[in-house]
Write an enzyme that holds these catalytic residues in place. Sequence first.
Site, PDB file in Angstrom:
ATOM      1  N   HIS A 186       0.815  -1.231   0.000  1.00  0.00           N
ATOM      2  CA  HIS A 186       0.000   0.000   0.000  1.00  0.00           C
ATOM      3  C   HIS A 186       0.850   1.283   0.000  1.00  0.00           C
ATOM      4  O   HIS A 186       1.977   1.305   0.481  1.00  0.00           O
ATOM      5  CB  HIS A 186      -0.903   0.015   1.233  1.00  0.00           C
TER       6      HIS A 186
ATOM      7  N   HIS B 249      10.880  -1.409 -13.454  1.00  0.00           N
ATOM      8  CA  HIS B 249      10.610  -2.837 -13.575  1.00  0.00           C
ATOM      9  C   HIS B 249      10.720  -3.467 -12.195  1.00  0.00           C
ATOM     10  O   HIS B 249      11.815  -3.516 -11.625  1.00  0.00           O
ATOM     11  CB  HIS B 249      11.609  -3.471 -14.543  1.00  0.00           C
TER      12      HIS B 249
END
Length: 238
Positions: A159, A168
């Site tokens: 979160h 990436h």
Amino acid sequence: VTKLATPVVSVPAASGALGRLLVIGGGGHAWVVTEAARAQGWRVLGYFDDDESTSLGDKTPRLGPISGAAAATAPAAERGGPGDEDLPWAVIALGSLDLRARLIQVLPGLYAVVRHPSAIVSPSARIGAGTFIGATAVVQGRTQVGDHTIINTGAIVEHDCVIGINVHIAPGAKVGGGVRIGRDTLVGIGSSIRPGVKIGSGCTIGVGAAVVSDVPDNARAIGVPARATHSWSDSDDS
Ligand code: JB2
């Protein structure tokens, strides 16, 4: 750490018939992206790659060199939404962050979010255009993911993270809550990023690294716990 907060475009991460898709790239990553796109409901028209010997299987014809993609991807202003059948969407599906960064600069187009149906993406996450979210990956609540970023197979982004453009997050990496990652950074396979850590732009986090403190721009961080070293411009840690 600079260049962390990147603009993102919210795109519904729904499955279903999403329209036609052009894949840019014809290597291993493109194969993964193409299969995920089909599973999600995109109609994949074909792919662009300079190498004529590449193949994405019988269902996915090579449409020409990457330079040809520019003509096939019209400016976003001329596009409709996912229901618009007139013009295709696109996704850059090459693994090299350097190559991706160059293509992002020169290729116009309305970029799709390709998300494998097994991925779990919080409804409160904001996902940038051109992003790929692989099989069984998880993106948790209020996290922002920048345009053209890869959240690869089985990666977890917790979160309240802010992930930059063209990042990436490699397979199986775990990114704790509230982590910030700058653009063009590779977070290597199976690495772990402690909650709240800030990682700069242009960084490489090594395979299996455990990052427990901030990493400056253009640094390479390897090991457990990870030690940051200076500038690093290329990597094969994906
Ligand atoms: O200038 C170029 C270039 N132009 C086109 N440099 C490189 N390195 N590749 C270029 N290409 C095309 O990128 C090649 O023609 C080829 O189709 C593709 C590279 O394919 P490859 O299967 O080697 O890598 P990839 O980029 O699809 O996947 C990499 O990144 C993924 C995230 C691999 O490391 C995968 O293992 C990884 N999962």
